[in-house]
Structure formats: C-alpha cells, structure tokens
Design an enzyme around this catalytic site. Structure first.
Site, PDB file in Angstrom:
ATOM      1  N   ASP A  51      -4.288  -0.737  33.415  1.00 43.85           N
ATOM      2  CA  ASP A  51      -3.138  -1.626  33.656  1.00 43.85           C
ATOM      3  C   ASP A  51      -2.636  -1.561  35.096  1.00 43.85           C
ATOM      4  O   ASP A  51      -1.446  -1.691  35.360  1.00 43.85           O
ATOM      5  CB  ASP A  51      -1.973  -1.298  32.703  1.00 43.85           C
ATOM      6  CG  ASP A  51      -2.418  -1.251  31.260  1.00 43.85           C
ATOM      7  OD1 ASP A  51      -3.095  -2.195  30.838  1.00 43.85           O
ATOM      8  OD2 ASP A  51      -2.101  -0.263  30.564  1.00 43.85           O
ATOM      9  N   LYS A  65      -5.441  -4.990  37.809  1.00 42.94           N
ATOM     10  CA  LYS A  65      -6.799  -5.387  38.210  1.00 42.94           C
ATOM     11  C   LYS A  65      -7.014  -6.879  38.016  1.00 42.94           C
ATOM     12  O   LYS A  65      -7.664  -7.528  38.825  1.00 42.94           O
ATOM     13  CB  LYS A  65      -7.846  -4.618  37.387  1.00 42.94           C
ATOM     14  CG  LYS A  65      -7.827  -3.128  37.628  1.00 42.94           C
ATOM     15  CD  LYS A  65      -8.860  -2.424  36.763  1.00 42.94           C
ATOM     16  CE  LYS A  65      -8.559  -2.509  35.282  1.00 42.94           C
ATOM     17  NZ  LYS A  65      -7.347  -1.820  34.850  1.00 42.94           N
ATOM     18  N   GLY A  92      -6.900  -5.822  28.753  1.00 44.94           N
ATOM     19  CA  GLY A  92      -6.194  -7.096  28.815  1.00 44.94           C
ATOM     20  C   GLY A  92      -5.795  -7.353  30.248  1.00 44.94           C
ATOM     21  O   GLY A  92      -4.899  -6.712  30.763  1.00 44.94           O
ATOM     22  N   HIS A  93      -6.521  -8.239  30.911  1.00 46.59           N
ATOM     23  CA  HIS A  93      -6.174  -8.542  32.291  1.00 46.59           C
ATOM     24  C   HIS A  93      -5.229  -9.729  32.332  1.00 46.59           C
ATOM     25  O   HIS A  93      -5.514 -10.769  31.753  1.00 46.59           O
ATOM     26  CB  HIS A  93      -7.428  -8.883  33.097  1.00 46.59           C
ATOM     27  CG  HIS A  93      -8.268  -7.682  33.392  1.00 46.59           C
ATOM     28  ND1 HIS A  93      -9.527  -7.769  33.899  1.00 46.59           N
ATOM     29  CD2 HIS A  93      -7.999  -6.377  33.264  1.00 46.59           C
ATOM     30  CE1 HIS A  93     -10.015  -6.550  34.055  1.00 46.59           C
ATOM     31  NE2 HIS A  93      -9.106  -5.690  33.671  1.00 46.59           N
ATOM     32  N   GLN A 135      -9.944  -0.907  32.087  1.00 46.12           N
ATOM     33  CA  GLN A 135      -9.255   0.389  31.918  1.00 46.12           C
ATOM     34  C   GLN A 135      -9.201   1.136  33.260  1.00 46.12           C
ATOM     35  O   GLN A 135      -9.289   0.500  34.305  1.00 46.12           O
ATOM     36  CB  GLN A 135      -9.913   1.245  30.823  1.00 46.12           C
ATOM     37  CG  GLN A 135      -9.731   0.696  29.428  1.00 46.12           C
ATOM     38  CD  GLN A 135     -10.916  -0.059  28.912  1.00 46.12           C
ATOM     39  OE1 GLN A 135     -12.040   0.101  29.352  1.00 46.12           O
ATOM     40  NE2 GLN A 135     -10.684  -0.927  27.964  1.00 46.12           N
TER      41      GLN A 135
END
Ligand code: GDP
Length: 430
Positions: free
Chosen positions: A13, A16, A40-41, A225
């Site tokens: 988180d 990225k 989750g981007h 990650q």
C-alpha cells in the site's frame, strides 16, 4: 533503458498504483509477476478512481501491452469482473492489450474456502490473510496439485486434475472443518465457461516479454504488496505467499535475471501495515489515528483500517538492499503536513540489544521496540508543490535526511493521489 522495475519497499500500500500508472506512460509493456487479487492498486485519473487488483495499471493508457505473468495467482472470476468493470467505464480491454500467462495458477472455490477455514482454525494464531485463496493456490502450486490456466482450457484434462485435487480438498473440508464438500460438476461447469472467456487473452507471456526485451521495447515490471511481506525475506509467517521484490521477477515473469535492469523502490513518508504481524514503528495512539485519518489509510480491497506508524529506516534500508534498488520514490509526503513533529525509527531494541540493520534471525520480532529520531514538522499544504525547492524547509530537511539514511537517491516525491501531484528529483523515465 528497456526495463524498469518498481516494487513496494514497506508492507504494501505504498502508492505503487499511482506511480506505476504514471511510469506506464513511458512503457510499452507493463508486467505483473506475483501476488493475486489481494493487491489493490488505486489509480486516480481526472478525479475518477480505479482500483485494480489483477490487471496491470498500464491498462489505463491506450496502446500498452499489459501482462499477467505466470507467477500471479489468478482468480478467473475476479479477473473477468475487473475486465468487465473497466470496459463498462470505457477502457478498451482485449487480447491485444491484456495478456494472461498460460502457466499462471488458478484460484478455485476450494482455495478461497480453505483460506478462510484455515484462518478460523488458527484462532489467536491467525496470520491476517485476505481470504482470497491466494496462499492455498500457491501452496498447491508447490505441492504440484494446482491447475494452471492452460489446464483450464482443456476440459477433459481439467476434469481429471480438478477431480484429483477436490478428492483431497473435500476430505479436508468435510472431515477436518465439518463443512459441505464442493461439487466437482458445478465447479467444472463454472470454470470451463470462465476459461472460454479468458481464452483470447492467454498465451506464452514469458516468450512474449523476452521477445519484447530483445526488440528493445520498454518494459515496466510492476510489483504488488511490499518487500517486508516477501515470503522468504519478510516477517514470516506474517507474509504473503510470493516473492514481492525484484527477486520475484525472473521466476514470476519467466525472464532471465539480467533483464531486470533499473530497480526503484516505493515507500510512504510513514509506514502502514494491514493485518497481523510485527510492525516495530507502529503507533497505537492518537498520532497513529491522525496518520490514518489524514492518509485515508483503509484497505482498498478489504476496507480494513491500516495500522499506522512512523517511517522505519531499518526496514526500508533492508528492502532497498534486497532488491538492489537504484532509487526510491517517497509517496504521501503531503499526509505529514500539520504534525508539529515527525519521527522516524532508526534502530530496534530487544532485551537490551540494539539493531541498526534488519535482524532477520529474530524469532521474537513481535517484541522489538523501535528507537526514534525526531524532526520539526511543517504546517503548509504541500499538495500543490511541484518543485523540491518550493517545499517547506522542514519537509526538505526530512527528505534529505531520509535519503542519507537509506543510502539510495530519492528520485521523486508524491504529494497527492493524482497523476500530476509529483515532485521530480532526478528520476529518469524509461
Ligand atoms: P498500492 O497498493 O501501493 O497501489 O497503494 P494503495 O493504492 O493501496 O494506496 C495508496 C492510496 O494512496 C490510494 O488511495 C492512492 O490514491 C493514494 N495516494 C497515492 N499517492 C499518494 C500521495 O502522494 N498522497 C496522498 N495523499 N495519497 C496518495
């Protein structure tokens, strides 16, 4: 340079998604090599928010080839949902701009169910998984009972392999966990029809990326990650089930190590962590709550509040060293505006012993205490700043200090979620 790889240098988180979206402008290929839909981007474009789980962030730029490599654990349901969601918002997605490795392992219903059941079984010892079946799918890959995308595309073969896998999994589901068995025919119907929808995207993506490299195409490898969640180097067992840094690229994208050229880490100006596990610079107080509120630190996939704390120099240095990072991008610097003082963890202490380098061998990592250096804060809103020299003096001093401590140039700063909210500091595009 034809290849650039970007990875999270903390516990995930790090922002990225935004940076990869920005860097993807200069790339021709954007390649995911590990993880699953637990990543989750978040990418904000023109006020519109996109949350991408499996599809590489380059999808938001027309004309890029986005690759889901063999090292990614693919939930076909989630991937198709994501493709449909993007198409519904006018983003073109086809076999020309999205490629899926035929060797990627598939996440089935039994992986998700067993992920949740195993976490329940662990009770107090739970590891904080997102319950999306990624760990169990990787475990089956190593145990050689997994199914790959190519297996899914051959119905007869899929039946044989899934039948064998379910025989064992159903015994576990019923006899150990006391739950209802998963029906083979139902699963076959469902997954073979999903496979047909995936077929246009499937190929030998390793060969495609290697050929692209030989043809001097610009390739961006996108990590999910963070380094401290790396299966081998992270805070085991509170880690993810893949190799998250640059070391994951050769195996997870099927490219030779020498194709991993420039490597850039991404870290927030503070730290967060989701789920259980050691987090030496965590703030379980009002300051931590304030970071969470100012930084909107809630999981983009799960909505879980993130644990928050100060920047951890010891962990960041280790993460950057492991991936051989050539540079660091620091995000969310704007979130620190308004704190009267800032701190950063520079050392750990355990039972009277001090550690200034990552103590990888510690069994009792959970008891480590961080020791801090304190800095004056700044009160100005910096979200509109675009040049380093226009930042408040205290912000510049903090960044310059961080740069010295981690021994890697800080090549860019991010001061807000939008694509243009960045301060370049010598970053060389692809
Ligand atoms: P990722 O998984 O590393 O992509 O990180 P996430 O997407 O989970 O979290 C990043 C969050 O911070 C998202 O909501 C982004 O829109 C947002 N974000 C990214 N960079 C910045 C920044 O520099 N400042 C602020 N305030 N938010 C940012």
């Amino acid at each position: 340079m034809p290849s650039l790889s970007v990875f999270g240098a903390q516990w995930g988180d790090e922002g990225k998604g935004k940076l990869i979206d920005l860097l993807a402008r200069d790339a021709e290929y954007v390649v995911r090599y590990q993880g699953g839909a637990n990543a989750g981007h978040t990418v904000v474009v023109g006020g519109e928010k996109y949350i991408l789980h499996l599809v590489p962030s380059g999808i938001l730029h027309p004309g890029k080839v986005n690759v889901v490599g063999n090292g990614v654990a693919v939930d076909p349901l989630k991937l198709l949902e994501e493709i449909d969601g993007l198409r519904a918002r006018g983003v073109a997605v086809s076999g020309a701009n999205l490629r899926l490795s035929a060797s990627a392992h598939v996440i089935f219903e039994h992986h998700k169910l067993l992920d949740q059941l195993a976490e329940r079984w662990r009770g107090e010892g739970r590891i904080g998984t997102t319950g999306r079946g990624i760990g169990p799918a990787y475990a089956d890959k190593a145990a050689r009972i997994g199914l790959r995308v190519c297996d899914l595309l051959e119905p007869g073969h899929c039946r044989t392999r899934l039948k064998a896998a379910l025989a064992e999994k159903n015994a576990l589901i019923q006899k150990v966990h006391g739950e209802r068995a998963i029906d083979l025919e139902g699963q076959l119907d469902r997954y073979t029809s999903l496979a047909e929808r995936l077929r246009p995207f499937v190929g030998d993506t390793g060969a495609e990326v290697r050929a692209a490299f030989r043809a001097k195409k610009r390739i961006l490898f996108e990590g999910a990650q963070g380094a401290m969640l790396d299966l081998d180097a992270g805070t085991y067992p509170f880690v993810t089930s893949s190799n998250t840094g640059a070391s994951g690229i050769p195996a997870g994208a099927q490219v030779p190590p020498r194709m991993v050229e420039r490597v850039i880490g991404i870290a927030k100006a503070y730290c967060t962590r989701v789920g259980e596990g050691p987090f030496p610079s965590e703030l379980k107080n009002a300051t931590g709550d304030r970071i969470r509120e100012q930084g909107h630190e809630y999981g983009s996939t799960t909505g879980r509040p993130r644990r928050c704390g100060w920047f951890d120099v010891v962990a960041a240095r280790f993460a950057l060293e492991l991936s051989g990072a050539d540079g660091l991008i620091v995000t969310n610097l704007d979130v620190l505006s308004g704190f009267p003082e800032l701190q950063a963890a520079v050392e750990y202490e355990l039972d009277g012993r001090r550690f200034s380098t990552w103590p990888a061998h510690l069994a009792h990592f959970d008891r480590v205490q961080a020791r801090y250096t304190t800095f004056p804060g700044w009160s100005q809103d910096i979200t509109g700043v675009r040049r380093f020299e226009d930042l408040p003096r205290e912000a510049r001093a903090y960044v310059e200090w961080l740069e010295r401590e981690v021994s890697v140039p800080i090549v860019m700063l991010s001061v807000g979620p939008e694509r243009d909210q960045v301060i370049p500091r010598g970053f060389q595009p692809l």
